[in-house]
Design an enzyme around this catalytic site. Structure first.
Site, short mmCIF file in Angstrom:
data_model
loop_
_atom_site.label_atom_id
_atom_site.label_comp_id
_atom_site.label_asym_id
_atom_site.label_seq_id
_atom_site.Cartn_x
_atom_site.Cartn_y
_atom_site.Cartn_z
N THR A 146 41.72 28.26 49.53
CA THR A 146 41.72 29.71 49.34
C THR A 146 40.89 30.11 48.12
O THR A 146 41.33 30.87 47.27
CB THR A 146 43.15 30.27 49.22
OG1 THR A 146 43.66 29.94 47.91
CG2 THR A 146 44.08 29.73 50.27
N CYS A 171 37.74 36.67 47.91
CA CYS A 171 38.15 37.99 48.39
C CYS A 171 36.96 38.94 48.44
O CYS A 171 36.82 39.74 49.37
CB CYS A 171 39.27 38.56 47.51
SG CYS A 171 38.90 38.59 45.75
N THR A 182 30.00 37.02 39.18
CA THR A 182 30.65 36.68 40.45
C THR A 182 29.61 36.02 41.35
O THR A 182 28.45 36.45 41.37
CB THR A 182 31.26 37.90 41.17
OG1 THR A 182 31.70 37.50 42.47
CG2 THR A 182 30.27 39.04 41.33
N THR A 185 43.02 39.90 37.24
CA THR A 185 43.61 38.71 37.87
C THR A 185 44.26 37.84 36.80
O THR A 185 44.10 38.08 35.60
CB THR A 185 42.56 37.88 38.64
OG1 THR A 185 41.58 37.42 37.70
CG2 THR A 185 41.89 38.70 39.73
#
EC number: 1.2.1.12
Length: 332
Positions: A120, A150, A209, A180
């Site tokens: 994940t 995500c 990112t 987060t």
């Protein structure tokens, strides 16, 4: 019925379990987290500051947490290779630690007896799949796969729809991303990312990112055409992607809306949403879509240059896709 084990009981692990327990053909057999005792696992599963209290019954004993009468075996093992996945007949290990995210480390679950692994987190070595985008490329010989991030799950479906209809020459993405667990409650050490060590609840924090570049891995036709950055903001959940692209074909914003709406109501239903309402981030808390296109927020400068906006519950939407990918892998 696919028998799954969850490794890592953090934000994603707990939500994956909530969602998996609602699926008729998924059985959560076991849970491993070396840092959490059974009573604390049960407590954290039951009470969630963001998504609310679990509606059913949650309890525990020495070797299980028990959800609605269903016993889930618990382990506190640091090395996944030592887990009893073989004796528990685990079909798929879901690794949501953020630690065992490469082929060599996720292999520990296979060594322990799991037939397959779904990671994940984005991975630089495991093949990445985004539901609604490239899951049809999965073949049953692949033992270890990644559900990407995500943000990639939000961006890729939208980028695919736009690229298929109009062609993307190049683009930049910004995600305005909720806090987060890796961030700090007050200023503290963060050696790799100095800005990331600043108080999460009191700052807008520029961050890197890999989500946009990762789109090129799941959509090879966009390889090298997208890159992006993030701003971490003081909200607890729900994030938003701003995709600014130069198109190959001239179009109108109304035409873009029509194409995205058709995809959201058609082949991408359940993955890509569409709204024309005057929405804000909290309106998407608990939304199971990967990406919800905000038709009223986007803008167009010229026939080939547009800014598109899409929301995502970076916890719940993503965790829903994890379970979807588990089901897809089990069927293949």
């Amino acid at each position: 019925m696919v028998r799954v084990a969850i490794n890592g009981f953090g934000r994603i692990g707990r939500l994956v379990m909530r969602i998996a327990l609602q699926r008729k053909n998924v059985e959560v057999v076991a849970l491993n987290d070396p840092f959490i005792s059974n009573d604390y696992s049960a407590y954290m599963f039951k009470y969630d500051s963001t998504h609310g209290r679990y509606a059913g019954e949650v309890s525990h004993d020495d070797k299980h947490i028990i959800v609605d009468g269903h016993k889930i075996a618990t382990f506190q093992e640091r090395d996944p290779a030592n887990l009893p996945w073989a004796s528990l007949n685990i079909d798929i290990a879901i690794d949501s630690t953020g630690v065992f995210k490469e082929l060599d480390t996720a292999q520990k679950h296979i060594d322990a007896g799991a037939k397959k692994v779904v990671i994940t987190a984005p991975s630089s070595t495991a093949p990445m799949f985004v539901m609604g985008v490239n899951e049809e490329k999965y073949t049953s010989d692949l033992k270890i796969v990644s559900n990407a991030s995500c943000t990639t799950n939000c961006l890729a479906p939208l980028a695919k729809v736009i690229n298929d209809a109009f062609g993307i020459e190049e683009g930049l993405m910004t995600t305005v991303h909720s806090m987060t667990a890796t961030q700090k409650t007050v200023d503290g050490p963060s050696h790799k990312d100095w800005r990331g060590g600043r108080t999460a609840s009191g700052n807008i924090i520029p961050s890197s990112t890999g989500a946009a570049k990762a789109v090129g891995k799941v959509l090879p036709e966009l390889q090298g055409k997208l890159t992006g950055m993030a701003f971490r903001v003081p909200t607890v959940d729900v994030s938003v992607v701003d995709l600014t692209v130069k198109l190959n074909k001239e179009t109108t914003y109304d035409e873009i809306k029509k194409v995205v709406k058709a995809a959201a109501e058609g082949k991408l239903k359940g993955v890509l949403g569409y709204t024309e309402d005057a929405v804000v981030s909290s309106d998407f808390l608990g939304d199971s879509n990967s990406s919800i296109f905000d038709a009223a927020a986007g803008i167009q400068l010229s026939p080939k240059f547009v800014k598109l906006v899409s929301w995502y519950d970076n916890e719940y939407g993503y965790s829903t896709r994890v379970v979807d990918l588990v089901e897809h892998v089990a069927k293949a």
